[in-house]
Design a protein around this motif. Structure first.
Motif, PDB file in Angstrom:
ATOM      1  N   THR A  13       0.855  -1.185   0.000  1.00 12.07           N
ATOM      2  CA  THR A  13       0.000   0.000   0.000  1.00 12.07           C
ATOM      3  C   THR A  13       0.887   1.230   0.000  1.00 12.07           C
ATOM      4  O   THR A  13       1.617   1.486   0.967  1.00 12.07           O
ATOM      5  CB  THR A  13      -0.925   0.039   1.237  1.00 12.07           C
ATOM      6  OG1 THR A  13      -1.693  -1.162   1.291  1.00 12.07           O
ATOM      7  CG2 THR A  13      -1.868   1.225   1.150  1.00 12.07           C
ATOM      8  N   HIS A  14       0.844   1.980  -1.099  1.00 11.46           N
ATOM      9  CA  HIS A  14       1.621   3.206  -1.235  1.00 11.46           C
ATOM     10  C   HIS A  14       0.664   4.388  -1.416  1.00 11.46           C
ATOM     11  O   HIS A  14      -0.411   4.245  -1.990  1.00 11.46           O
ATOM     12  CB  HIS A  14       2.556   3.125  -2.444  1.00 11.46           C
ATOM     13  CG  HIS A  14       3.654   2.122  -2.283  1.00 11.46           C
ATOM     14  ND1 HIS A  14       4.511   1.777  -3.312  1.00 11.46           N
ATOM     15  CD2 HIS A  14       4.052   1.392  -1.209  1.00 11.46           C
ATOM     16  CE1 HIS A  14       5.377   0.874  -2.877  1.00 11.46           C
ATOM     17  NE2 HIS A  14       5.111   0.618  -1.609  1.00 11.46           N
ATOM     18  N   PHE A  15       1.076   5.554  -0.903  1.00 13.31           N
ATOM     19  CA  PHE A  15       0.298   6.774  -1.045  1.00 13.31           C
ATOM     20  C   PHE A  15       1.148   7.834  -1.723  1.00 13.31           C
ATOM     21  O   PHE A  15       2.298   8.057  -1.321  1.00 13.31           O
ATOM     22  CB  PHE A  15      -0.167   7.301   0.315  1.00 13.31           C
ATOM     23  CG  PHE A  15      -0.977   6.317   1.118  1.00 13.31           C
ATOM     24  CD1 PHE A  15      -2.302   6.075   0.807  1.00 13.31           C
ATOM     25  CD2 PHE A  15      -0.403   5.639   2.189  1.00 13.31           C
ATOM     26  CE1 PHE A  15      -3.054   5.179   1.543  1.00 13.31           C
ATOM     27  CE2 PHE A  15      -1.148   4.741   2.937  1.00 13.31           C
ATOM     28  CZ  PHE A  15      -2.478   4.514   2.604  1.00 13.31           C
ATOM     29  N   ALA A  16       0.583   8.493  -2.725  1.00 14.09           N
ATOM     30  CA  ALA A  16       1.294   9.570  -3.408  1.00 14.09           C
ATOM     31  C   ALA A  16       1.071  10.886  -2.665  1.00 14.09           C
ATOM     32  O   ALA A  16      -0.068  11.254  -2.360  1.00 14.09           O
ATOM     33  CB  ALA A  16       0.806   9.700  -4.856  1.00 14.09           C
ATOM     34  N   VAL A  54      -6.695  -1.795   5.067  1.00  7.11           N
ATOM     35  CA  VAL A  54      -6.753  -2.417   3.738  1.00  7.11           C
ATOM     36  C   VAL A  54      -7.570  -3.704   3.802  1.00  7.11           C
ATOM     37  O   VAL A  54      -8.412  -3.964   2.934  1.00  7.11           O
ATOM     38  CB  VAL A  54      -5.333  -2.700   3.213  1.00  7.11           C
ATOM     39  CG1 VAL A  54      -5.392  -3.562   1.950  1.00  7.11           C
ATOM     40  CG2 VAL A  54      -4.609  -1.394   2.918  1.00  7.11           C
ATOM     41  N   ILE A  55      -7.347  -4.496   4.829  1.00  6.64           N
ATOM     42  CA  ILE A  55      -8.072  -5.759   4.959  1.00  6.64           C
ATOM     43  C   ILE A  55      -9.563  -5.512   5.192  1.00  6.64           C
ATOM     44  O   ILE A  55     -10.408  -6.273   4.725  1.00  6.64           O
ATOM     45  CB  ILE A  55      -7.458  -6.593   6.100  1.00  6.64           C
ATOM     46  CG1 ILE A  55      -6.070  -7.082   5.654  1.00  6.64           C
ATOM     47  CG2 ILE A  55      -8.346  -7.777   6.473  1.00  6.64           C
ATOM     48  CD1 ILE A  55      -5.260  -7.709   6.740  1.00  6.64           C
ATOM     49  N   ALA A  56      -9.888  -4.404   5.878  1.00  6.53           N
ATOM     50  CA  ALA A  56     -11.297  -4.045   6.080  1.00  6.53           C
ATOM     51  C   ALA A  56     -11.893  -3.348   4.859  1.00  6.53           C
ATOM     52  O   ALA A  56     -13.061  -2.950   4.895  1.00  6.53           O
ATOM     53  CB  ALA A  56     -11.432  -3.160   7.311  1.00  6.53           C
ATOM     54  N   ARG A  57     -11.106  -3.157   3.816  1.00  2.61           N
ATOM     55  CA  ARG A  57     -11.521  -2.501   2.576  1.00  2.61           C
ATOM     56  C   ARG A  57     -11.925  -1.044   2.802  1.00  2.61           C
ATOM     57  O   ARG A  57     -12.821  -0.510   2.134  1.00  2.61           O
ATOM     58  CB  ARG A  57     -12.655  -3.276   1.905  1.00  2.61           C
ATOM     59  CG  ARG A  57     -12.297  -4.646   1.356  1.00  2.61           C
ATOM     60  CD  ARG A  57     -11.294  -4.590   0.209  1.00  2.61           C
ATOM     61  NE  ARG A  57     -11.749  -3.811  -0.923  1.00  2.61           N
ATOM     62  CZ  ARG A  57     -12.374  -4.336  -1.985  1.00  2.61           C
ATOM     63  NH1 ARG A  57     -12.616  -5.643  -2.036  1.00  2.61           N
ATOM     64  NH2 ARG A  57     -12.737  -3.578  -2.999  1.00  2.61           N
ATOM     65  N   LEU A  58     -11.243  -0.373   3.739  1.00  7.41           N
ATOM     66  CA  LEU A  58     -11.475   1.050   3.973  1.00  7.41           C
ATOM     67  C   LEU A  58     -10.545   1.904   3.117  1.00  7.41           C
ATOM     68  O   LEU A  58     -10.864   3.049   2.816  1.00  7.41           O
ATOM     69  CB  LEU A  58     -11.283   1.384   5.454  1.00  7.41           C
ATOM     70  CG  LEU A  58     -12.235   0.685   6.423  1.00  7.41           C
ATOM     71  CD1 LEU A  58     -11.969   1.153   7.844  1.00  7.41           C
ATOM     72  CD2 LEU A  58     -13.686   0.947   6.041  1.00  7.41           C
ATOM     73  N   ALA A  63      -0.930  -3.326  -4.359  1.00 10.62           N
ATOM     74  CA  ALA A  63      -0.579  -4.607  -4.969  1.00 10.62           C
ATOM     75  C   ALA A  63      -0.737  -5.689  -3.908  1.00 10.62           C
ATOM     76  O   ALA A  63      -0.980  -5.413  -2.736  1.00 10.62           O
ATOM     77  CB  ALA A  63       0.857  -4.574  -5.502  1.00 10.62           C
ATOM     78  N   GLY A  64      -0.589  -6.928  -4.355  1.00 11.44           N
ATOM     79  CA  GLY A  64      -0.695  -8.047  -3.435  1.00 11.44           C
ATOM     80  C   GLY A  64      -2.041  -8.738  -3.519  1.00 11.44           C
ATOM     81  O   GLY A  64      -2.928  -8.354  -4.286  1.00 11.44           O
ATOM     82  N   GLN A  65      -2.194  -9.766  -2.712  1.00  8.30           N
ATOM     83  CA  GLN A  65      -3.401 -10.574  -2.735  1.00  8.30           C
ATOM     84  C   GLN A  65      -3.889 -10.826  -1.308  1.00  8.30           C
ATOM     85  O   GLN A  65      -3.105 -11.117  -0.415  1.00  8.30           O
ATOM     86  CB  GLN A  65      -3.137 -11.908  -3.433  1.00  8.30           C
ATOM     87  CG  GLN A  65      -4.367 -12.769  -3.624  1.00  8.30           C
ATOM     88  CD  GLN A  65      -4.044 -14.065  -4.335  1.00  8.30           C
ATOM     89  OE1 GLN A  65      -3.392 -14.942  -3.777  1.00  8.30           O
ATOM     90  NE2 GLN A  65      -4.489 -14.190  -5.578  1.00  8.30           N
TER      91      GLN A  65
END
Length: 314
Positions: A13-16, A54-58, A63-65
């Motif tokens: 998880t990257h943020f610009a 991320v796992i809670a889809r917030l 990338a990744g699975q």
């Protein structure tokens, strides 16, 4: 594995930002078994809360699975995602900010039931009463508002809301850090009892090692967006392999082993996730760092059965 509920592989998880790309989570992998509590620990800025969100889809992953019950959780969208959202619920850190002050407790707890059409409207009051009772609150207080409750009671309301949809996985992000110590114990005991009652899997995010030791079956240690060690709780506290884990445990007022009393506490601040160090990200603060640590990133490998770590000298 058949008993795995959540399987995370290479999560990124990257943020610009204007200053550059924040590498909040970089190639993190772990799994959570059915009925298991996995703890994520680390300093502020280690990426543990971002991983949970991320796992809670917030927030989206770069990338990744992530597989939930064998299904590609990150690939779901639209109606398919809406149907499965009930399987992953979250408890937030701040019980004063996570509840709508304009809504009564009844409406707060009933909202997910209405949104997902879990129970008919005529049965809402009964279901809300059952949920409040399950978390140790008086159902007759359902018409009160959040400001009429203490911090511990508000966190119980948040837990009742999270349990409303009978989730399979509960993401608990620092659920007791804003509470008094005596109230923390009440919430933690209640959380363990509810886990057994509902057969929940829990991803427990915290910086408090004593809390993690009490609650979790296994613990993953994160540093600057990466997983540096992962093991069963008893093993991690008894025999930490990574220098960062050793330093964290040595910082506890009463170290768990006599050997850790000789550890030198880590100095300095965690590096910027915009420009992380080369090689091992912990090497600028590691008392054992050598040339290879600055040049080569250590692989996250199995050090012993069920015990993984990312250190050249572990």
């Amino acid at each position: 594995m058949a008993d795995t509920l959540l399987d995370v592989r290479g999560l990124v998880t990257h943020f610009a930002t204007r200053r550059g790309t924040v590498r909040a989570v970089d190639d993190v992998s772990f799994h959570v078994g059915r009925g298991e509590t996995l703890g994520l620990v680390g300093e502020s800025g280690s990426g543990k809360s971002t991983t949970g969100k991320v796992i809670a889809r917030l927030i989206p992953a770069s990338a990744g699975q992530v597989r939930l019950d064998g299904e590609d959780w990150l690939a779901l969208s639209g109606d398919a995602l809406r149907r499965r959202r009930r399987d992953v619920q979250m408890i937030f850190q701040n019980p004063y900010a996570s509840l709508d002050p304009r809504w009564s407790v009844f409406h707060i707890v009933a909202e997910p039931l209405v949104t997902h059409r879990v129970v008919p409207r005529r049965a809402l009051r009964q279901r809300v009463s059952e949920l409040l009772d399950a978390v140790g609150l008086d159902p007759s207080h359902a018409q009160r508002y959040p400001h009429q409750f203490s911090g511990g009671q508000r966190q119980r309301i948040g837990l009742a809301r999270a349990l409303a949809l009978d989730p399979k996985l509960l993401v608990a992000d620092e659920p007791v850090s804003a509470l008094d110590v005596s109230v923390q114990a009440q919430i933690l005991n209640m959380l363990r009892a509810i886990q057994r009652r509902y057969a929940l899997s829990i991803l427990f995010i915290s910086h408090d090692l004593s809390v993690v030791r009490f609650v979790c079956d296994r613990v993953g240690v994160m540093y600057l967006g990466e997983m540096v060690e992962l093991a069963e709780t008893a093993v991690l506290f008894r025999e930490p392999r990574h220098p960062y884990t050793q330093a964290l445990l040595a910082a506890i007022p009463e170290p768990t082993t006599r050997r850790l009393r000789t550890m030198v506490p880590i100095e300095g601040e965690i590096s910027s996730p915009i420009d992380p160090p080369s090689g091992c990200r912990f090497h600028p603060r590691c008392p054992r760092a050598e040339a290879i640590c600055r040049q080569e990133k250590p692989a996250f490998r199995e050090l012993a059965p069920g015990h993984h770590g990312a250190c050249h000298f572990a």
